[in-house]
Design an enzyme around this catalytic site. Structure first.
Site, PDB file in Angstrom:
ATOM      1  N   HIS A  43     -42.756  12.966 -41.845  1.00  0.00           N
ATOM      2  CA  HIS A  43     -42.963  14.376 -41.322  1.00  0.00           C
ATOM      3  C   HIS A  43     -42.616  15.812 -42.220  1.00  0.00           C
ATOM      4  O   HIS A  43     -41.573  16.331 -42.163  1.00  0.00           O
ATOM      5  CB  HIS A  43     -42.118  14.583 -39.927  1.00  0.00           C
ATOM      6  CG  HIS A  43     -42.902  15.710 -39.282  1.00  0.00           C
ATOM      7  ND1 HIS A  43     -42.635  15.690 -37.699  1.00  0.00           N
ATOM      8  CD2 HIS A  43     -43.122  16.825 -39.525  1.00  0.00           C
ATOM      9  CE1 HIS A  43     -42.905  17.042 -37.396  1.00  0.00           C
ATOM     10  NE2 HIS A  43     -43.615  17.619 -38.273  1.00  0.00           N
ATOM     11  N   GLU A  70     -46.755  12.562 -39.880  1.00  0.00           N
ATOM     12  CA  GLU A  70     -46.759  13.413 -38.764  1.00  0.00           C
ATOM     13  C   GLU A  70     -46.736  14.712 -39.026  1.00  0.00           C
ATOM     14  O   GLU A  70     -46.474  15.146 -40.215  1.00  0.00           O
ATOM     15  CB  GLU A  70     -45.325  13.264 -37.842  1.00  0.00           C
ATOM     16  CG  GLU A  70     -45.366  11.802 -37.269  1.00  0.00           C
ATOM     17  CD  GLU A  70     -43.762  11.473 -37.119  1.00  0.00           C
ATOM     18  OE1 GLU A  70     -43.709  10.615 -36.102  1.00  0.00           O
ATOM     19  OE2 GLU A  70     -42.971  12.416 -37.091  1.00  0.00           O
ATOM     20  N   HIS A 190     -39.222   8.437 -30.316  1.00  0.00           N
ATOM     21  CA  HIS A 190     -38.371   9.685 -29.988  1.00  0.00           C
ATOM     22  C   HIS A 190     -37.191   9.023 -29.241  1.00  0.00           C
ATOM     23  O   HIS A 190     -37.253   8.382 -28.025  1.00  0.00           O
ATOM     24  CB  HIS A 190     -38.952  10.539 -29.335  1.00  0.00           C
ATOM     25  CG  HIS A 190     -37.963  11.870 -29.614  1.00  0.00           C
ATOM     26  ND1 HIS A 190     -38.154  12.607 -30.644  1.00  0.00           N
ATOM     27  CD2 HIS A 190     -36.848  12.452 -29.162  1.00  0.00           C
ATOM     28  CE1 HIS A 190     -37.471  13.715 -30.841  1.00  0.00           C
ATOM     29  NE2 HIS A 190     -36.580  13.651 -29.749  1.00  0.00           N
TER      30      HIS A 190
END
Length: 237
Positions: A43, A70, A190
């Site tokens: 990310h 991401e 997550h």
């Protein structure tokens, strides 16, 4: 089989804390794959507090499994996707200052923006996944804007797991089935860890992929990286 994609952001955080190149992120990614990871996730935030833009391009040269990038789809991110052409682009609605992803897309309120963005990414030959809460109307919205997959935001499941796992997983199981019926692939991520991952997989046996970073790195401190990756893989069988 549900694939395990290892998010290597935390390794970059450790490296950046001291400067230099220890741990070597490129070697970490290669070792994760050698130890059984079926994907590498990054990310690259604008402030480069963990993954840098340079990391993204260097990892492209060594990742042999699925490369997942991401990010919030601003022009910087989209340019990276078009140049690197990872296997998957996962769109998150984060503003740059948030610590970690903490909400899914409202695919109804942002339908025009998402459709335009997804069309552009798919034109580059890249699969698109949308980070999303387990709400039926938003899953339907994801299908309408042209996403290939959704990534279920699993913080609520993880938070409720020990006090009532059946209730905590219900919305995810239901919306996961809805997504499959709509022709969407289903990812999840997550706060997934060795305590809750197997139960989620059992309730969503059609999961395509989970992306795990923080918990896996914490476990690796005690168990070693190879052992931790293998233990996560076993939860997904």
């Amino acid at each position: 089989m549900t694939k395990l994609s290892v998010n290597v952001n935390k390794f970059a955080t450790i490296r950046n804390a001291r400067g230099g190149n220890n741990p070597d992120l490129i070697q970490v990614a290669k070792d994760c794959e050698k130890f059984g990871a079926q994907g590498i996730t990054v990310h690259p935030r604008p402030d480069e507090r963990h993954i840098t833009t340079q990391d993204v391009y260097e990892l492209k040269e060594v990742v042999t499994t699925e490369y997942n990038i991401e990010g919030y789809p601003d022009e910087r991110y989209l340019r990276i996707i078009e140049e690197v052409k990872p296997a998957q682009a996962t769109l998150v609605p984060d503003s740059p200052e948030v610590l970690t992803s903490n909400a899914g897309w409202d695919t109804i309120a942002h339908d025009a923006f998402l459709k335009e963005t997804i069309d552009r990414i798919k034109a580059a030959g890249v699969r698109v996944s949308i980070f999303i809460d387990p709400l039926p109307e938003r899953i339907e919205g994801a299908a309408k804007v042209g996403a290939d997959r959704i990534e279920l935001y699993t913080e609520a499941f993880a938070s409720g797991y020990f006090t009532g796992k059946e209730e905590a997983v219900r919305a995810y199981a239901n919306t996961g089935l809805l997504a499959k019926d709509l022709g969407l692939g289903v990812n999840a991520g997550h706060d997934l860890d060795l305590n809750n991952l197997k139960y989620l997989k059992d309730q969503l046996p059609f999961l395509d992929e989970v992306s795990i970073g923080h918990a896996l790195v914490c476990d690796a401190l005690y168990l070693g990286l190879e052992n931790a990756i293998q233990m996560y893989r076993r939860q997904l069988k």
